[in-house]
Design a protein around this motif. Sequence first.
Motif, PDB file in Angstrom:
ATOM      1  N   ILE A  71       0.843  -1.210   0.000  1.00 26.27           N
ATOM      2  CA  ILE A  71       0.000   0.000   0.000  1.00 26.27           C
ATOM      3  C   ILE A  71       0.867   1.243   0.000  1.00 26.27           C
ATOM      4  O   ILE A  71       0.658   2.174  -0.803  1.00 26.27           O
ATOM      5  CB  ILE A  71      -0.960  -0.005   1.214  1.00 26.27           C
ATOM      6  CG1 ILE A  71      -2.063  -1.058   1.015  1.00 26.27           C
ATOM      7  CG2 ILE A  71      -1.588   1.382   1.424  1.00 26.27           C
ATOM      8  CD1 ILE A  71      -2.931  -1.273   2.240  1.00 26.27           C
ATOM      9  N   HIS A  72       1.864   1.284   0.874  1.00 25.15           N
ATOM     10  CA  HIS A  72       2.702   2.486   0.982  1.00 25.15           C
ATOM     11  C   HIS A  72       3.577   2.684  -0.256  1.00 25.15           C
ATOM     12  O   HIS A  72       3.692   3.807  -0.770  1.00 25.15           O
ATOM     13  CB  HIS A  72       3.568   2.418   2.240  1.00 25.15           C
ATOM     14  CG  HIS A  72       2.794   2.687   3.498  1.00 25.15           C
ATOM     15  ND1 HIS A  72       2.289   1.674   4.278  1.00 25.15           N
ATOM     16  CD2 HIS A  72       2.425   3.853   4.106  1.00 25.15           C
ATOM     17  CE1 HIS A  72       1.656   2.197   5.316  1.00 25.15           C
ATOM     18  NE2 HIS A  72       1.728   3.512   5.236  1.00 25.15           N
ATOM     19  N   LEU A  73       4.172   1.602  -0.742  1.00 24.91           N
ATOM     20  CA  LEU A  73       5.051   1.741  -1.899  1.00 24.91           C
ATOM     21  C   LEU A  73       4.261   2.094  -3.161  1.00 24.91           C
ATOM     22  O   LEU A  73       4.741   2.878  -4.011  1.00 24.91           O
ATOM     23  CB  LEU A  73       5.848   0.458  -2.109  1.00 24.91           C
ATOM     24  CG  LEU A  73       6.890   0.150  -1.018  1.00 24.91           C
ATOM     25  CD1 LEU A  73       7.615  -1.158  -1.318  1.00 24.91           C
ATOM     26  CD2 LEU A  73       7.918   1.292  -0.885  1.00 24.91           C
ATOM     27  N   ASN A  74       3.068   1.566  -3.298  1.00 20.80           N
ATOM     28  CA  ASN A  74       2.231   1.910  -4.459  1.00 20.80           C
ATOM     29  C   ASN A  74       1.831   3.378  -4.436  1.00 20.80           C
ATOM     30  O   ASN A  74       1.874   4.072  -5.458  1.00 20.80           O
ATOM     31  CB  ASN A  74       0.971   1.028  -4.491  1.00 20.80           C
ATOM     32  CG  ASN A  74       1.282  -0.409  -4.879  1.00 20.80           C
ATOM     33  OD1 ASN A  74       2.316  -0.691  -5.488  1.00 20.80           O
ATOM     34  ND2 ASN A  74       0.397  -1.328  -4.514  1.00 20.80           N
ATOM     35  N   ILE A  75       1.448   3.870  -3.270  1.00 23.37           N
ATOM     36  CA  ILE A  75       1.081   5.288  -3.148  1.00 23.37           C
ATOM     37  C   ILE A  75       2.291   6.162  -3.431  1.00 23.37           C
ATOM     38  O   ILE A  75       2.211   7.157  -4.174  1.00 23.37           O
ATOM     39  CB  ILE A  75       0.517   5.581  -1.738  1.00 23.37           C
ATOM     40  CG1 ILE A  75      -0.873   4.961  -1.590  1.00 23.37           C
ATOM     41  CG2 ILE A  75       0.459   7.086  -1.471  1.00 23.37           C
ATOM     42  CD1 ILE A  75      -1.465   5.093  -0.199  1.00 23.37           C
ATOM     43  N   LEU A  76       3.424   5.754  -2.853  1.00 24.93           N
ATOM     44  CA  LEU A  76       4.661   6.530  -3.030  1.00 24.93           C
ATOM     45  C   LEU A  76       5.029   6.632  -4.510  1.00 24.93           C
ATOM     46  O   LEU A  76       5.334   7.721  -5.022  1.00 24.93           O
ATOM     47  CB  LEU A  76       5.767   5.864  -2.224  1.00 24.93           C
ATOM     48  CG  LEU A  76       7.091   6.607  -2.010  1.00 24.93           C
ATOM     49  CD1 LEU A  76       7.821   6.024  -0.807  1.00 24.93           C
ATOM     50  CD2 LEU A  76       8.004   6.525  -3.224  1.00 24.93           C
ATOM     51  N   ASN A  77       5.022   5.514  -5.212  1.00 27.50           N
ATOM     52  CA  ASN A  77       5.396   5.503  -6.637  1.00 27.50           C
ATOM     53  C   ASN A  77       4.394   6.263  -7.493  1.00 27.50           C
ATOM     54  O   ASN A  77       4.772   6.927  -8.464  1.00 27.50           O
ATOM     55  CB  ASN A  77       5.517   4.059  -7.131  1.00 27.50           C
ATOM     56  CG  ASN A  77       6.812   3.402  -6.661  1.00 27.50           C
ATOM     57  OD1 ASN A  77       7.890   3.974  -6.804  1.00 27.50           O
ATOM     58  ND2 ASN A  77       6.705   2.207  -6.099  1.00 27.50           N
ATOM     59  N   GLU A  78       3.132   6.184  -7.140  1.00 29.08           N
ATOM     60  CA  GLU A  78       2.120   6.904  -7.912  1.00 29.08           C
ATOM     61  C   GLU A  78       2.259   8.412  -7.721  1.00 29.08           C
ATOM     62  O   GLU A  78       2.043   9.199  -8.655  1.00 29.08           O
ATOM     63  CB  GLU A  78       0.721   6.444  -7.489  1.00 29.08           C
ATOM     64  CG  GLU A  78      -0.366   6.841  -8.466  1.00 29.08           C
ATOM     65  CD  GLU A  78      -1.717   6.229  -8.139  1.00 29.08           C
ATOM     66  OE1 GLU A  78      -2.735   6.785  -8.585  1.00 29.08           O
ATOM     67  OE2 GLU A  78      -1.750   5.201  -7.418  1.00 29.08           O
ATOM     68  N   LEU A  79       2.664   8.829  -6.527  1.00 27.10           N
ATOM     69  CA  LEU A  79       2.843  10.260  -6.251  1.00 27.10           C
ATOM     70  C   LEU A  79       4.134  10.797  -6.867  1.00 27.10           C
ATOM     71  O   LEU A  79       4.213  11.971  -7.231  1.00 27.10           O
ATOM     72  CB  LEU A  79       2.856  10.506  -4.736  1.00 27.10           C
ATOM     73  CG  LEU A  79       1.513  10.359  -3.993  1.00 27.10           C
ATOM     74  CD1 LEU A  79       1.749  10.402  -2.481  1.00 27.10           C
ATOM     75  CD2 LEU A  79       0.542  11.466  -4.407  1.00 27.10           C
ATOM     76  N   ASN A  80       5.141   9.926  -6.952  1.00 30.04           N
ATOM     77  CA  ASN A  80       6.457  10.355  -7.424  1.00 30.04           C
ATOM     78  C   ASN A  80       6.951   9.436  -8.535  1.00 30.04           C
ATOM     79  O   ASN A  80       7.885   8.638  -8.353  1.00 30.04           O
ATOM     80  CB  ASN A  80       7.458  10.342  -6.261  1.00 30.04           C
ATOM     81  CG  ASN A  80       7.023  11.243  -5.121  1.00 30.04           C
ATOM     82  OD1 ASN A  80       7.304  12.433  -5.119  1.00 30.04           O
ATOM     83  ND2 ASN A  80       6.343  10.661  -4.141  1.00 30.04           N
ATOM     84  N   PRO A  81       6.339   9.492  -9.710  1.00 30.97           N
ATOM     85  CA  PRO A  81       6.685   8.538 -10.766  1.00 30.97           C
ATOM     86  C   PRO A  81       8.100   8.717 -11.333  1.00 30.97           C
ATOM     87  O   PRO A  81       8.644   7.788 -11.913  1.00 30.97           O
ATOM     88  CB  PRO A  81       5.626   8.811 -11.837  1.00 30.97           C
ATOM     89  CG  PRO A  81       5.186  10.215 -11.583  1.00 30.97           C
ATOM     90  CD  PRO A  81       5.268  10.426 -10.123  1.00 30.97           C
ATOM     91  N   HIS A  82       8.700   9.928 -11.157  1.00 26.96           N
ATOM     92  CA  HIS A  82       9.990  10.191 -11.812  1.00 26.96           C
ATOM     93  C   HIS A  82      11.151  10.373 -10.840  1.00 26.96           C
ATOM     94  O   HIS A  82      12.302  10.271 -11.237  1.00 26.96           O
ATOM     95  CB  HIS A  82       9.877  11.449 -12.684  1.00 26.96           C
ATOM     96  CG  HIS A  82       8.753  11.376 -13.690  1.00 26.96           C
ATOM     97  ND1 HIS A  82       8.703  10.404 -14.666  1.00 26.96           N
ATOM     98  CD2 HIS A  82       7.641  12.137 -13.839  1.00 26.96           C
ATOM     99  CE1 HIS A  82       7.612  10.573 -15.387  1.00 26.96           C
ATOM    100  NE2 HIS A  82       6.940  11.617 -14.904  1.00 26.96           N
ATOM    101  N   ASN A  83      10.852  10.653  -9.579  1.00 33.02           N
ATOM    102  CA  ASN A  83      11.959  10.956  -8.661  1.00 33.02           C
ATOM    103  C   ASN A  83      11.615  10.431  -7.276  1.00 33.02           C
ATOM    104  O   ASN A  83      11.266  11.195  -6.378  1.00 33.02           O
ATOM    105  CB  ASN A  83      12.186  12.477  -8.619  1.00 33.02           C
ATOM    106  CG  ASN A  83      13.396  12.847  -7.774  1.00 33.02           C
ATOM    107  OD1 ASN A  83      14.229  11.997  -7.466  1.00 33.02           O
ATOM    108  ND2 ASN A  83      13.475  14.111  -7.384  1.00 33.02           N
ATOM    109  N   ALA A  84      11.707   9.104  -7.123  1.00 35.99           N
ATOM    110  CA  ALA A  84      11.243   8.501  -5.877  1.00 35.99           C
ATOM    111  C   ALA A  84      12.304   7.657  -5.188  1.00 35.99           C
ATOM    112  O   ALA A  84      12.036   7.087  -4.131  1.00 35.99           O
ATOM    113  CB  ALA A  84      10.019   7.648  -6.144  1.00 35.99           C
ATOM    114  N   SER A  85      13.529   7.588  -5.731  1.00 36.59           N
ATOM    115  CA  SER A  85      14.510   6.639  -5.209  1.00 36.59           C
ATOM    116  C   SER A  85      14.846   6.879  -3.745  1.00 36.59           C
ATOM    117  O   SER A  85      14.848   5.949  -2.939  1.00 36.59           O
ATOM    118  CB  SER A  85      15.781   6.693  -6.056  1.00 36.59           C
ATOM    119  OG  SER A  85      16.300   8.015  -6.082  1.00 36.59           O
TER     120      SER A  85
END
Length: 814
Positions: A71-85
């Motif tokens: 849940i957390h990683l999916n939300i994180l990636n959806e919010l930050n598709p280009h700069n999330a590392s």
Amino acid sequence: MKVLKFGGTSVGSAKNINNVIDILTRYSQKDSIICVVSAVGGITDKLLLAGKQAQNKDTSFKDTFNIIKDIHLNILNELNPHNASSIITYTETRLEELKNLLDGIYLINELSPKTSDKLVSFGELLSSYIISETMKNRSLSADRKNSQELITTNSNFTKAEVEYSLTNKNIVDYFKAAIQKITILPGFVSKSIAGEQTTLGRGGSDFTAAIIAAALKVEQLEIWTDVSGMYTTNPKLVKQAYPIEKISYQEAMELSHFGAKVLYPPTVQPVLDLEIPIHIKNTLEPNAVGTIISNEKTNAVSPVKGISNIGNIALLTLEGSGMVGIPGFSKRLFETLSQEKINIILITQASSEHSICLGIEEKDAEMAKQAIDAAFENEIALNKINPIIVETNLSIVALVGDNMKNHQGISGKMFSTLGKNNINIRAIAQGASEKNISAVISENDVKKALNTLHEQFFEIETKQLNVFITGVGNVGEKLVDQIQQQNDYLKENLKINIRIAGLSNSRTMIFNDAGIDLKNWKDKLASGEKATLEGFFEKTKSLNLRNSIFVDVTANKDVANLYADYLRQSIGVVACNKIACSSDYENYSLLKRLSLKYSAPYLFETNVGAGLPVIDTLNNLIASGDKITSIQAVLSGSLNFVFNNFNDTTKFYDVVKQAAAEGYTEPDPRIDLSGVDVARKILILARESGMEMNLEDISNTPFLSESGLKSGSVDDFYKTLIDDETHYQSLYASAKAKNCQLKYVAQLNNGKANVGLQEIPKGHPFYNLQGKDNIVMFYTQRYPEQPMIIKGAGAGAEVTASGLFADIIRIGNN
């Protein structure tokens, strides 16, 4: 500076978090913003579940953990598709810490309050980090401050108490130096003076926001959730509920205590003490007005501000003659529950001191019974009191409003409204302040109760009727069409909203508690579930809708036999079926009594004269003190049609067939032509006049041939009409020879009634009666010589449907 708090639903998805960021961005253009966030929606429950699973040596805690992680990683990636590392790295590190903690709980087989606080803290710490880092990635002036570094508590784990002197200093000092426009704070979490992780308990994120707002003495605290404020009642159960724009602190507290989950009262105490207004807003509809909670006086139209409820209630009753005049029973009862840490929600005691009722949460009922029975074991053994009585499956419904104390009759209106809809009240509680009137009712009645009370106190202009129609043949179809055609007119001019919630024919039935779409109701009915009379009744009862009306458009005896069942459920009955009102007098009388007892209207205007106001006029004469001396009437539209069209150039068989084809007779024409139908009608008028009479008391002189009277089936009957044409022609010839018209007449005079074919001479009011018309002449004490006459169409689908419709409207107007 503004303080905003966003709940779990508001940060429950990437889409919702983007809404939060948009709101914060817009606000930060004018002010510095402090934003308190909850854990992602549902995460706290999942953390607790994982902890319980690990404690119980259930390896499925790993699956629950993986769900939390995804849940957390999916939300994180959806919010930050280009700069999330970098955000992903930090988040995965925290998630690994969570996994290690769960592994530890699993190994030691223990979940202490201290460990529980550490476990659930991950929710807010993760959500606040993801949101703040996303905002930084979007070049916004935002930073996260860990609330554990600001809010200091004691070591009462799971519900820590705040050390306000230290906490307020931490908050003031930090924000005095803060330079970012937006500060993200995790709600719910804190640290003890000893540096251990603690949490603030239920509603902890609200509490965090209130603590911050009070310490900084801001002008207003905004709580953002997934609804547009506090509603007049639960909008999930009452579609007409609407947000309350302004409400007092006390009203908000009462509504929140009684089920309005928008606010948890203890958590906002810091801002209440300083009279800082609270504004409830909707993250999903940020432009909605919402609700402002303050001490500002409002000019409300209704003294009731809202209606709320608490479900899953158990009612405990301690009673016995040994309690009367003996002090200490209440003290011992309350102390017993207190020792078991059982919260009392409602208290009521009879002035006779014979009984005390307590409302508690249903989950505590068994524990409470055991503890109370043990505490009063001696008194129970001596028969001074009875063992505690426990009732479950209950709910508390409450009216709330500061101005209720200045208005008489609120409680009376509340209880009578519930009573009219067959909602039984098990207990009542009202404080001396009169800001809350509470009633304990069955859980099954909650939806109907809330809708009924909301209509009474907030929708007084419009009354909703829920109609269930069985028998949608020719007349029933016309009735549905008339309701559909006139609904807008009724809403606008009579303030009545008729909603058809159930339809049935002999084969299928359909239901919809929100109202059946009448545009294509025939198609829906054709594919409905199999119809049964009992099934239709049970479904109508189980829907439990307010102002329910059962409409019988049949001539079925089995349907009529169910009227009593409907009335006992406070479901009104409207019928064109004459069987019930012309049945045994005891049954007729029973239905009348049930109608009064259960406040369920029983109307049957169409039993006599179809759409003509015959019974209504008669009832008005009786009610006004007049007395019927005699009734003369032609009451069969079908027979009048037959004899108006029959002559020496037609055949009786053909005329009867025509009457049946045009819907003027019953499916079995013998009912009309035998005079039984007319006998039933004059019987009903006699009974409505106050006479105790049965069908066998009415003299019926038949005109049918002997073979016609003895026919065994409809087909056989039609055959006798052909065979006995000479008999019917002789009747016509006799009347013609005397320059008379044949009319089937019903008479009531001196307590006796009779029906039969008569030769009516020229000049008589019945002579020129045309087509399918009916005529009724009432001779009364006020109309002794010139009778009151009612005349018009007495048969046909349209007029019969309009008579049924008029009865439905009559119920709506009462």
